[in-house]
Scaffold this motif. Sequence first.
Motif, PDB file in Angstrom:
ATOM      1  N   GLY A  22       0.817  -1.206   0.000  1.00 50.55           N
ATOM      2  CA  GLY A  22       0.000   0.000   0.000  1.00 50.55           C
ATOM      3  C   GLY A  22       0.849   1.253   0.000  1.00 50.55           C
ATOM      4  N   LEU A  23       1.893   1.258   0.828  1.00 56.80           N
ATOM      5  CA  LEU A  23       2.784   2.418   0.897  1.00 56.80           C
ATOM      6  C   LEU A  23       3.460   2.651  -0.447  1.00 56.80           C
ATOM      7  N   LEU A  24       3.919   1.560  -1.058  1.00 58.42           N
ATOM      8  CA  LEU A  24       4.563   1.659  -2.366  1.00 58.42           C
ATOM      9  C   LEU A  24       3.591   2.255  -3.377  1.00 58.42           C
ATOM     10  N   ALA A  25       2.353   1.754  -3.348  1.00 59.35           N
ATOM     11  CA  ALA A  25       1.333   2.248  -4.284  1.00 59.35           C
ATOM     12  C   ALA A  25       1.086   3.730  -4.066  1.00 59.35           C
ATOM     13  N   LEU A  26       1.030   4.148  -2.797  1.00 62.73           N
ATOM     14  CA  LEU A  26       0.789   5.560  -2.506  1.00 62.73           C
ATOM     15  C   LEU A  26       1.944   6.425  -2.973  1.00 62.73           C
ATOM     16  N   LEU A  27       3.182   5.895  -2.824  1.00 61.83           N
ATOM     17  CA  LEU A  27       4.359   6.650  -3.249  1.00 61.83           C
ATOM     18  C   LEU A  27       4.364   6.857  -4.757  1.00 61.83           C
ATOM     19  N   LEU A  28       3.915   5.818  -5.488  1.00 63.71           N
ATOM     20  CA  LEU A  28       3.984   5.888  -6.951  1.00 63.71           C
ATOM     21  C   LEU A  28       2.744   6.520  -7.560  1.00 63.71           C
ATOM     22  N   PHE A  29       1.664   6.647  -6.772  1.00 67.54           N
ATOM     23  CA  PHE A  29       0.378   7.045  -7.332  1.00 67.54           C
ATOM     24  C   PHE A  29       0.413   8.355  -8.140  1.00 67.54           C
ATOM     25  N   PRO A  30       1.097   9.413  -7.641  1.00 63.81           N
ATOM     26  CA  PRO A  30       1.076  10.673  -8.399  1.00 63.81           C
ATOM     27  C   PRO A  30       1.650  10.535  -9.815  1.00 63.81           C
ATOM     28  N   LEU A  31       2.434   9.484 -10.075  1.00 61.35           N
ATOM     29  CA  LEU A  31       2.982   9.298 -11.420  1.00 61.35           C
ATOM     30  C   LEU A  31       1.887   8.900 -12.411  1.00 61.35           C
ATOM     31  N   VAL A  32       0.873   8.191 -11.920  1.00 62.55           N
ATOM     32  CA  VAL A  32      -0.149   7.681 -12.832  1.00 62.55           C
ATOM     33  C   VAL A  32      -1.518   8.337 -12.639  1.00 62.55           C
ATOM     34  N   GLY A  33      -1.817   8.779 -11.419  1.00 57.79           N
ATOM     35  CA  GLY A  33      -3.164   9.260 -11.134  1.00 57.79           C
ATOM     36  C   GLY A  33      -3.430  10.630 -11.737  1.00 57.79           C
ATOM     37  N   SER A  34      -4.701  10.855 -12.119  1.00 58.16           N
ATOM     38  CA  SER A  34      -5.077  12.167 -12.630  1.00 58.16           C
ATOM     39  C   SER A  34      -5.236  13.126 -11.457  1.00 58.16           C
ATOM     40  N   ASP A  35      -5.437  14.382 -11.782  1.00 58.97           N
ATOM     41  CA  ASP A  35      -5.568  15.416 -10.765  1.00 58.97           C
ATOM     42  C   ASP A  35      -6.712  15.109  -9.802  1.00 58.97           C
ATOM     43  N   PHE A  36      -7.822  14.667 -10.370  1.00 59.71           N
ATOM     44  CA  PHE A  36      -9.006  14.373  -9.563  1.00 59.71           C
ATOM     45  C   PHE A  36      -8.718  13.276  -8.536  1.00 59.71           C
ATOM     46  N   TYR A  37      -8.110  12.203  -9.008  1.00 59.06           N
ATOM     47  CA  TYR A  37      -7.834  11.087  -8.100  1.00 59.06           C
ATOM     48  C   TYR A  37      -6.737  11.425  -7.097  1.00 59.06           C
ATOM     49  N   LEU A  38      -5.803  12.283  -7.510  1.00 58.66           N
ATOM     50  CA  LEU A  38      -4.764  12.732  -6.588  1.00 58.66           C
ATOM     51  C   LEU A  38      -5.416  13.415  -5.380  1.00 58.66           C
ATOM     52  N   GLN A  39      -6.408  14.255  -5.659  1.00 62.67           N
ATOM     53  CA  GLN A  39      -7.115  14.948  -4.578  1.00 62.67           C
ATOM     54  C   GLN A  39      -7.894  13.964  -3.723  1.00 62.67           C
ATOM     55  N   MET A  40      -8.491  12.984  -4.393  1.00 58.85           N
ATOM     56  CA  MET A  40      -9.289  12.017  -3.660  1.00 58.85           C
ATOM     57  C   MET A  40      -8.410  11.201  -2.709  1.00 58.85           C
ATOM     58  N   VAL A  41      -7.274  10.761  -3.202  1.00 58.01           N
ATOM     59  CA  VAL A  41      -6.390   9.959  -2.348  1.00 58.01           C
ATOM     60  C   VAL A  41      -5.823  10.819  -1.221  1.00 58.01           C
ATOM     61  N   THR A  42      -5.552  12.096  -1.506  1.00 58.10           N
ATOM     62  CA  THR A  42      -5.092  12.982  -0.436  1.00 58.10           C
ATOM     63  C   THR A  42      -6.132  13.031   0.677  1.00 58.10           C
ATOM     64  N   ARG A  43      -7.381  13.172   0.271  1.00 55.45           N
ATOM     65  CA  ARG A  43      -8.466  13.198   1.256  1.00 55.45           C
ATOM     66  C   ARG A  43      -8.523  11.889   2.041  1.00 55.45           C
ATOM     67  N   MET A  44      -8.335  10.761   1.318  1.00 53.51           N
ATOM     68  CA  MET A  44      -8.339   9.463   1.990  1.00 53.51           C
ATOM     69  C   MET A  44      -7.248   9.395   3.054  1.00 53.51           C
ATOM     70  N   MET A  45      -6.077   9.920   2.726  1.00 47.00           N
ATOM     71  CA  MET A  45      -4.965   9.858   3.688  1.00 47.00           C
ATOM     72  C   MET A  45      -5.267  10.721   4.903  1.00 47.00           C
ATOM     73  N   ILE A  46      -5.902  11.884   4.650  1.00 49.80           N
ATOM     74  CA  ILE A  46      -6.272  12.755   5.772  1.00 49.80           C
ATOM     75  C   ILE A  46      -7.271  12.037   6.675  1.00 49.80           C
ATOM     76  N   MET A  47      -8.250  11.400   6.044  1.00 48.45           N
ATOM     77  CA  MET A  47      -9.234  10.670   6.846  1.00 48.45           C
ATOM     78  C   MET A  47      -8.583   9.492   7.575  1.00 48.45           C
ATOM     79  N   ALA A  48      -7.540   8.917   6.974  1.00 44.49           N
ATOM     80  CA  ALA A  48      -6.828   7.825   7.639  1.00 44.49           C
ATOM     81  C   ALA A  48      -6.185   8.318   8.937  1.00 44.49           C
ATOM     82  N   ILE A  49      -5.627   9.533   8.901  1.00 45.98           N
ATOM     83  CA  ILE A  49      -5.041  10.098  10.124  1.00 45.98           C
ATOM     84  C   ILE A  49      -6.133  10.293  11.171  1.00 45.98           C
ATOM     85  N   PHE A  50      -7.272  10.820  10.711  1.00 47.11           N
ATOM     86  CA  PHE A  50      -8.415  11.042  11.607  1.00 47.11           C
ATOM     87  C   PHE A  50      -8.863   9.717  12.235  1.00 47.11           C
ATOM     88  N   ALA A  51      -8.992   8.687  11.394  1.00 45.80           N
ATOM     89  CA  ALA A  51      -9.454   7.389  11.890  1.00 45.80           C
ATOM     90  C   ALA A  51      -8.439   6.782  12.858  1.00 45.80           C
TER      91      ALA A  51
END
Lengths: 337, 287
Positions: A22-51
């Motif tokens: 998962g960490l590897l995928a997150l590290l590499l994600f900005p290379l492949v993900g579009s702007d929209f998904y980049l924002q979505m995953v950022t939000r997911m990570m923020i919610m992960a900290i909250f959780a």
Amino acid sequence: MSTARAHIEVLPRSVQLALALGLLALLLFPLVGSDFYLQMVTRMMIMAIFAMSLDLLQGVTGLVSLGHAAFFGVAGYALAWFTPSDMPVSLWWSLPLAIAAAGLLALLIGCFVVRTRGIYFIMVTMAFAQMLFYLFFDNRLLGGSDGLFIQFRPDASILGWLPFDLEVRTTFYYFTLTLQVAVYVLLRRLLWSPFGRALAGIRINGQRMRALGFGTHGYQLAAFTLAGALAGLAGYLLGAQTGHVTPEMMGFHMSAHALMMLILGGMGNFAGAMIGAFAFEYLLHLFQDLSNKHWQSLMGGFIVLVVLAAPRGLLGLLGLLGQRSAGPQQSQGPGHG
Amino acid sequence: MDFATFLIQLLNSVQYGLVLFMLAAGLTLIFGIMGVVNLAHGSFYMLGAYLAYALTGYFGSLAWAIAVGAVLAMVFGLALEWLLFRHFHCRDHLDQVLLTFGLIYIFEDLRSILWGDAVHGVAIPEPLAASIPLTDILSYPLYRLFICGICLALALGLYLLIAKTRLGMKIRAGASNPDMAQALGVNTRLIHSIVFALGVTLAMVAGMAMAPVSSVYPGMGSSVLIMCFVVVVIGGIGSVRGAFISALLVGLVDTFGKVLLPQIAGMLVYMLMAAVLLYKPEGLFKQ
């Protein structure tokens, strides 16, 4: 009464592997993900900290809070107040101060709530969060029901030198990822520290811990404060990301979402909180995409199914899978009640 | 504040308090006897209000709507208990929180499918639409007194049921020691069904009675749910008497707060709750 749940504090190999991937995928994600998904995953990570911050209370200490969003929201508002309307605010003092504000509030509320137990704790935390919700909702001075806008993301420059620029989406992504990993490492270390062991002891049998001479209220208050402060970190990041804070950030639904993320993922080891946060946010997105009108039924139905069918969450399933493939001789590790 | 205004506010706060009691009594009974945390209780209130709207449209009279609606509510409660809640009374509180939160979503969507997202009004029935004059310029709507009447009648009925009847004795036995009660021949399964259906019916009838006053709108359940929690926490969980007194107290503080201290009115009841918790962490009337 929450001892019967599966607390897989010792992570099975399969989960460790999943986390590394998962960490590897997150590290590499900005290379492949579009702007929209980049924002979505950022939000997911923020919610992960909250959780994860809620997991310290709920999974580790056994205190089920339905008002955790209060601290999340207050830190977001703190950022909104710190940021002037014509220029960004310095990251280096606004972040610690927002976290401190959330922590201080948690300390204050914690003094009231740790005196209660079980179902009372659920109701009282919820009521306190609701009190803050109305304070912000009713007061035009605090932004009212429309909330406040944050025109600029925090500025990371030190005496004119800019090490990274948070206005760049990819930078903000990696900044959030770094913090998510840092919070995970911190909490894992804490879990196995004497403090963390005492908290786990309180979850399993508070009376015995008191008999052993632990001031359980003090430990619970410390956990509550720390959890509030970490929720504040997440709230600050969300405020910075979206540029807008509303009273809904500290509302009942936000608290309940964090709780569901935990239950969905599995509690007590912080990995479940992260997995749950990603899964929950993804499902929310999926259901809203699938049927914008009836996403609530889909989400509600899904939640009911999870409670009925998989009471140990996704991580429980993953752990089960790993155990089965490793064979019966694999021991479950220490630290189980 | 002159005397007539004071009287009006007092009546308003009693009426609000009595409606809160109907809800909190169901909530605390379901928790006290079945051990189930029900976050969907506010949704029952909302569904009740919408049901009153639909049935009034169908029958043309609110009285019929409430009578038929109460029966439907009872059936709905029994069905829900049989389908879902009976599997959950021995489960972890967390599972119950999750289940009932899922139900909130489902009911909210159901409401949206059946009745849309608009705000609806329900007409006050003709004989109750009048007002009672208090002074030459101030008068009090009769319908609000009618609500008080319904709530008081139900509160009295509830008291008689629990304190005086055989069924009530079994309910009390099931609450204080379910295993022992079962061993002595009390059908606890049946008791659970009855108590749950009773709680649902109380909440839905409260919603029906309030429909003409508050009008009917999406999300009306959640604010009421949180108020119920405050009432139950102040009164002490499982105590119906405690719920009665604290509901009236909350009604007073909320209504007069809005008149006297409008800036912080939204927070006042929570401050009351905090004060009570400092003094008695288990609520005022915990048995």
